[in-house]
Design a protein around this motif. Sequence first.
Motif, PDB file in Angstrom:
ATOM      1  N   ILE A 103      32.517  45.955  30.435  1.00 47.75           N
ATOM      2  CA  ILE A 103      32.905  45.908  31.849  1.00 47.75           C
ATOM      3  C   ILE A 103      34.326  45.362  32.001  1.00 47.75           C
ATOM      4  N   GLU A 104      34.676  44.376  31.171  1.00 51.65           N
ATOM      5  CA  GLU A 104      36.003  43.765  31.271  1.00 51.65           C
ATOM      6  C   GLU A 104      37.112  44.752  30.937  1.00 51.65           C
ATOM      7  N   GLU A 105      36.795  45.790  30.171  1.00 52.23           N
ATOM      8  CA  GLU A 105      37.809  46.766  29.773  1.00 52.23           C
ATOM      9  C   GLU A 105      37.959  47.895  30.790  1.00 52.23           C
ATOM     10  N   CYS A 106      37.079  47.973  31.752  1.00 53.27           N
ATOM     11  CA  CYS A 106      37.139  49.055  32.739  1.00 53.27           C
ATOM     12  C   CYS A 106      38.233  48.774  33.770  1.00 53.27           C
ATOM     13  N   SER A 107      39.033  49.766  34.062  1.00 50.82           N
ATOM     14  CA  SER A 107      40.088  49.629  35.073  1.00 50.82           C
ATOM     15  C   SER A 107      39.498  49.542  36.475  1.00 50.82           C
ATOM     16  N   GLU A 108      38.380  50.188  36.682  1.00 53.00           N
ATOM     17  CA  GLU A 108      37.747  50.200  37.997  1.00 53.00           C
ATOM     18  C   GLU A 108      36.259  50.432  37.817  1.00 53.00           C
ATOM     19  N   VAL A 109      35.449  49.775  38.650  1.00 51.19           N
ATOM     20  CA  VAL A 109      33.997  49.959  38.638  1.00 51.19           C
ATOM     21  C   VAL A 109      33.565  50.388  40.034  1.00 51.19           C
ATOM     22  N   ILE A 110      32.923  51.517  40.125  1.00 48.50           N
ATOM     23  CA  ILE A 110      32.462  52.049  41.407  1.00 48.50           C
ATOM     24  C   ILE A 110      30.941  52.018  41.418  1.00 48.50           C
ATOM     25  N   GLU A 138      40.077  58.284  30.671  1.00 51.35           N
ATOM     26  CA  GLU A 138      41.257  59.084  30.966  1.00 51.35           C
ATOM     27  C   GLU A 138      42.502  58.427  30.381  1.00 51.35           C
ATOM     28  N   ILE A 139      43.478  59.227  30.066  1.00 51.66           N
ATOM     29  CA  ILE A 139      44.764  58.719  29.598  1.00 51.66           C
ATOM     30  C   ILE A 139      45.774  58.884  30.728  1.00 51.66           C
ATOM     31  N   PRO A 140      46.425  57.823  31.135  1.00 50.19           N
ATOM     32  CA  PRO A 140      47.407  57.946  32.225  1.00 50.19           C
ATOM     33  C   PRO A 140      48.641  58.705  31.752  1.00 50.19           C
ATOM     34  N   PRO A 141      49.413  59.250  32.663  1.00 55.85           N
ATOM     35  CA  PRO A 141      50.667  59.911  32.262  1.00 55.85           C
ATOM     36  C   PRO A 141      51.541  58.934  31.490  1.00 55.85           C
ATOM     37  N   ILE A 142      52.022  59.382  30.334  1.00 57.09           N
ATOM     38  CA  ILE A 142      52.811  58.511  29.464  1.00 57.09           C
ATOM     39  C   ILE A 142      54.292  58.727  29.751  1.00 57.09           C
ATOM     40  N   SER A 143      54.966  57.655  30.031  1.00 63.66           N
ATOM     41  CA  SER A 143      56.413  57.729  30.229  1.00 63.66           C
ATOM     42  C   SER A 143      57.051  56.562  29.493  1.00 63.66           C
TER      43      SER A 143
END
Length: 513
Positions: A103-110, A138-143
């Motif tokens: 749970i601690e690694e999740c960016s968001e919990v719905i 998911e992988i966010p856009p890498i910049s």
Amino acid sequence: MEQKRVNHIDQISTEDWGKTPTSVKKLVEEMAQQIEQQEKKLAEVLTAQEQLLEKINQTSKNSSSPPSSDPPGFGKKPTKQKSSKKRGGQPGHTGNSRDLYAIEECSEVIEHHPEECSNCGATLTGVDTNPYRHQIVEIPPISPIVIEHRLHELTCNGCGSKTRARLPEDVNQSGYGVRVVALVALLSGVYRNSQRMVQSAMLEVFGISISLGTVNRLRLEASNAVATCVDEAKLYIQNANIVGADETSFNQGNIDGFNPEQRKAWLWVAVTPLVTFFEIALTRCTQGAKNLLGENFSGILNSDRHGAYNWVDLERRQLCWAHLRREFIKMSERTGVSAELGTALVKQQEKLFELWHRVRDGTLSRDEFVELVTNIREQILASLQEASDCKIGYREKTPLSKTVRTCRQLLKVESAMWLFVTTVGVEPTNNAAERAIRPAVIWRRTSFGSQTQAGSNFVARMLTVVTTLKSQKRNILEFMTQAVIATRCGQTAPSLLPEGTTCSDDSDLLNAA
């Protein structure tokens, strides 16, 4: 001589031969000579045919040829009858599912709550303390993170001189951060991409535009960053108790002038359970093996019968039984005496490994194994001696002569075939070294080797780092990043050796395996 020729031509009696006219005798002698010549040529043709057939029939089972060179369909298992069961997991089979992130690694919990009963439609209340968890990864856009340093130039009001600001000492001159360097090394050394493919991946995946020259420069920086820890790994290998060694060809060009004679390079590998070391040299002779293992090497060496290892005492050597089995199979596939000897040797080898597998599985004690192997060793020694006693010509090239010469060579090193029987921790094969060198062979085939000595050093060092860290289950990208940071800061690079591990500890690990 006349009597011999008479017997060769329809067994003519001596009396009739004496009455034969001189012209007829001369004709008969010429015919006899022709027959002898034809028989000699026929024998040579048959010998050449056997040699060609043996060469054509070479496979990974009876030679050192790789399995990829086997003919289509070779070694295929018999087709099994189609099962009546349905595809997939069977009733009672424990299913496997992917691991969920904490749970601690999740960016968001719905949270999703049902509002009404799916059966009667009544309003639902309460709390579910153990909800079903479904995660979307998911992988966010890498910049890339680009930090620009502006060096301003100001003019002195007094003397008119212009002075430009300098970069701080902690800012690298290359223009690329440590993780970029580590990533280039990872794409090249772990995934064996060419420089052009690395250039493409950096642009397509990370949005970093980089030239081929810069790719090569960053690879060189990564290579230099791990140089000291690779040297430390080499010293560790040279002091290990049990080492497996092997070598394979490698191509090295002469763009930098370090290979003016265009000699073939060789990739050497030395393996222990926790540390593996690679080295590329322009030699396959004894000196190459001494450079790998150290001239004062006092451990046990597990290898094939390559002559470069002969400087190691037979009492401290274990010959690879996988290679010996190939030799035995090759003999058994010949004709006549060779086939009989080869078949007998193969049978004894199979008995030996049936017992060894029981020792490895714990169903046979070491003492019982040693006792049972005594008879097998006697049988193998007797077969080798029988072949060695056969008389052959000095330059004879018949299949039998090859068998005899091989058996004579094996007799000289026969004591090095049995060290694994009495010494705990020694394996009967050199499979560990061959498995370690396989990625290097793939790299060689896809890259066609290297063009410079620096390129060869990069290959050897990255193979050392990657293989060693994988055996210790350590993160390669993180290690390379820390190594580059240490080098840029003038600090000591991280060690490839497991923390608190010595050579004796490594041997204990091998014994346990």
